[in-house]
Design an enzyme around this catalytic site. Structure first.
Site, PDB file in Angstrom:
ATOM      1  CB  CYS A  85       1.826  -5.114   9.350  1.00 40.98           C
ATOM      2  SG  CYS A  85       0.251  -5.736   8.769  1.00 40.98           S
ATOM      3  CE  LYS A  86       0.307   2.782  11.475  1.00 40.58           C
ATOM      4  NZ  LYS A  86       0.627   2.174  12.770  1.00 40.58           N
ATOM      5  CB  ILE A  87      -0.422  -3.959   4.331  1.00 42.77           C
ATOM      6  CG1 ILE A  87      -0.141  -5.129   5.266  1.00 42.77           C
ATOM      7  CG2 ILE A  87      -0.267  -4.371   2.873  1.00 42.77           C
ATOM      8  CD1 ILE A  87      -1.082  -6.307   5.085  1.00 42.77           C
ATOM      9  CB  THR A 110      -3.306  -1.589  10.291  1.00 42.86           C
ATOM     10  OG1 THR A 110      -1.890  -1.799  10.430  1.00 42.86           O
ATOM     11  CG2 THR A 110      -3.971  -1.709  11.641  1.00 42.86           C
TER      12      THR A 110
END
Ligand code: BMP
Length: 258
Positions: A85-87, A110
């Site tokens: 989700c590449k926060i 992620t």
């Protein structure tokens, strides 16, 4: 239950596989998305050590609907599952996002280190630690534009010297106790440099072999621990054979360089 990092390490050793399957299927084709995802996991399970989902699958299937079937299948096959989700927001929303994914059954997320620690990723790491989950940081991405952000020269606040942004992020991965650092297989020289900083403390997850042009041998030799592989496997005529061939190729490379 094992903590995420220990679990993926155990599965990787048991299956002798360094492959994280990127299940980036779309329902734009003729086949239904969910059954296609389940089929690819079943076909490749013997040759992979984890599954990674992207929002492109979570959005149409729904976190509490179809995605539950994928998580359950992965877990039944002893495969940890990562939410890519590449926060990348402020702390309270980061924490809520990570919380939803962890509650839904994901074992790791992620995140982007650009947002920093205080009121950024600190709450995500705290939550992950409480629940035995993982946080994997982007350190140098695999695409061409990565140099515009991750590759900029910036002043290292600790030394006052100019330093590439990705080396600062590698330092943060160590300092924050990240469970992994994503470094593109398309840049083996960056993997080498980052690996020198991380050593064996933070494993490198490397996407970009195959379709994006990265080379399996170069990435492994440079220090990648896991290879994140998607289209090369799931778009092949026989995902079972392709994943098994890749697993064997990686093991041959590891033996050659030992
Ligand atoms: P593929 O093997 O089909 O190129 O897929 C690579 C996967 O790794 C995709 O899921 C993508 O979102 C992810 N990824 C990437 O390609 N480069 C990065 O720098 C970071 C990624 O998460």
């Amino acid at each position: 239950m094992l903590q995420y990092s220990a679990w993926i390490d155990k599965v990787a050793k048991k299956k002798r596989s360094k492959i994280v399957l990127a299940l980036d299927l779309t329902n734009l084709g003729s086949k239904p998305l969910l059954s296609n995802c389940l089929r690819v996991i079943k076909e490749t399970a013997q040759s992979i050590c984890a599954v990674k989902l992207n929002r492109q699958v979570v959005l149409p299937l729904g976190l509490l609907n179809g995605v539950q079937r994928i998580i359950k299948l992965a877990h039944n096959l002893d495969l940890p599952i990562i939410m890519d989700c590449k926060i990348n927001d402020v702390g309270h929303t980061n924490e809520a996002i990570a919380g939803h994914y962890f509650s839904a059954g994901f074992d790791a997320v992620t995140a982007s280190p650009f947002v920093g620690w205080k009121d950024g990723l600190e709450p995500v790491f705290k939550l992950a630690r409480q629940q035995g989950k993982g946080v994997i940081l982007l350190v140098y991405m695999s695409h061409k534009g990565a140099e515009e952000g991750y590759g900029q020269n910036v002043v290292d606040p600790k030394t006052g010297n100019l330093c590439p942004q990705y080396m600062i992020f590698a330092g943060k991965a160590l300092e924050w106790g990240a469970d992994g650092a994503v470094v593109g297989a398309t840049y083996p020289e960056k993997i080498s440099a980052i690996h020198k900083t991380l050593g064996t403390k933070v494993p490198i997850y490397s996407p970009g072999v195959g379709v994006q042009g990265g080379d399996v041998e170069a990435a492994i030799q440079a220090g990648a621990t896991y290879l994140i592989i998607g289209r090369t496997i799931f778009k092949s005529a026989n995902p079972q054979k392709t994943s098994s061939d890749l697993k064997n190729q990686i093991n041959d490379i590891i033996s050659k360089h030992q």
